[in-house]
Design an enzyme around this catalytic site. Structure first.
Site, PDB file in Angstrom:
ATOM      1  N   GLY A  95     -94.770  29.551  40.713  1.00 53.50           N
ATOM      2  CA  GLY A  95     -93.966  30.748  40.864  1.00 53.50           C
ATOM      3  C   GLY A  95     -94.678  31.818  41.673  1.00 53.50           C
ATOM      4  N   ALA A  96     -95.338  31.397  42.759  1.00 57.54           N
ATOM      5  CA  ALA A  96     -96.192  32.304  43.536  1.00 57.54           C
ATOM      6  C   ALA A  96     -95.419  33.188  44.499  1.00 57.54           C
ATOM      7  CB  ALA A  96     -97.222  31.479  44.318  1.00 57.54           C
ATOM      8  N   TYR A 151     -86.101  32.129  24.601  1.00 56.14           N
ATOM      9  CA  TYR A 151     -87.220  32.614  25.401  1.00 56.14           C
ATOM     10  C   TYR A 151     -88.469  32.775  24.534  1.00 56.14           C
ATOM     11  CZ  TYR A 151     -90.059  35.641  28.381  1.00 56.14           C
ATOM     12  OH  TYR A 151     -91.086  36.176  29.117  1.00 56.14           O
TER      13      TYR A 151
END
Length: 320
Positions: free
Chosen positions: A23-24, A178
């Site tokens: 997730g860069a 979550y």
């Protein structure tokens, strides 16, 4: 406890080190990538949206023309994509110094991964569990100390692992899902560290971290997918009034990934107001996160679901 006073300016030179950041291409992952690249690391940007990641890479190179960045496709919701990424990485790199398990989704309507897992549990936990296993040999083969840093959230404190309905098929609440996935992140980080210790492998560290309340795109994705203008407005307001910057929110992961005084099995987060803001410190996680029986059961379930196992006995022999 008080914060360490540590900032990214105190990072040591990372020239010659290779780091994978999932997730860069946005938010915390972008800031982690940018800071690591500034300090000389080769950063593999593991992203689902590679076109966007290439644009982000260009942005970083404009600021840091000497940065070494490598965009590679990784969809943590697809087991075949995870395998393909790991195979391609092993073909291109002899070592892996730090694996930053950063990518995630938050509080979205119920959806499933390609393999039929509830998306938050599947991406946030199972995807990173599988990725770490498939890159395990590279972590072990790297001559220097290596680290696995897994991004959790302060909301893991709300979480429980519902083994009877892990994927929310009977009942689904997006925030409970979550919180479950974020608790799973901490349980995984601690259990990995314990298993490394039990195998006598002391040159691979596993840590967990959380960013506090950091202003990123993550907060708006749930309201956007719900079509809730009110929740979207509230997310924007909270980001503007309460949250710290994504750059500051990236510091706990950077500290866990690079600081010399950390040890395996620690949990790093902001040391300021209610652990939502401030500079990083080592701090306790929830009582549930230290439940070793829960962690062991989650590990077994995760191996069964992903079809991917960690061979610590073989790893120890190779390490020797």
């Amino acid at each position: 406890m008080t914060d360490t006073g540590w900032t990214a300016e105190q990072m040591s030179d990372m020239t010659g080190q290779t780091v994978v950041v999932t997730g860069a291409n946005s938010g915390l992952g972008y800031e982690v990538t940018r800071a690591l690249a500034r300090n000389g690391a080769t950063v593999v940007m593991a992203c689902r949206r590679t076109n966007h990641a290439k644009t982000v890479k260009g942005k970083i190179l404009t600021e840091l023309p000497d940065a070494t960045l490598d965009v590679r496709e990784l969809d943590l919701a697809d087991r075949e994509s995870i395998r393909s990424f790991a195979e391609d990485f092993e073909a291109g790199y002899d070592g892996l110094h730090v694996l930053c398990n950063n990518a995630g989704v938050m509080a979205i309507p119920r959806r499933e991964t390609e393999d039929g897992f509830e998306l938050q549990f599947g991406v946030n936990h199972l995807g990173h569990f599988a990725l770490t296993a498939l890159l395990f040999d590279r972590l072990l083969e790297t001559p220097e100390e290596t680290r696995v840093v897994t991004q959790s959230s302060g909301l893991h404190e709300r979480g429980d692992i519902n083994f009877e309905d892990l994927h929310g098929e009977r009942e689904y609440d997006k925030w409970d899902a979550y919180a479950q996935s974020k608790l799973a992140n901490v349980l995984f980080a601690y259990e990995l560290d314990r298993r490394l210790d039990d195998a006598g492998i002391d040159d691979v560290l596993s840590l967990a971290c959380h960013p506090g309340y950091a202003s990123t795109n993550l907060q708006r994705r749930g309201p956007e997918q719900d079509g809730s203008r009110l929740r979207l407005w509230m997310a924007h307001l909270a980001n503007a009034v309460i949250a710290q910057s994504a750059e500051r929110g990236a510091l706990p992961m950077l500290y866990a990934a690079t600081a010399e005084d950390v040890v395996g099995g620690e949990y790093v987060g902001p040391g300021g107001l209610m652990n939502m803001r401030g500079l990083p410190e080592v701090q306790p996680s929830s009582d549930r996160s230290y439940d070793e029986r829960m962690a062991d059961r989650l590990w077994t379930v995760s191996e069964d679901m992903t079809g991917i196992s960690y061979d610590f006995a073989h790893a120890k022999a190779a390490d020797d």
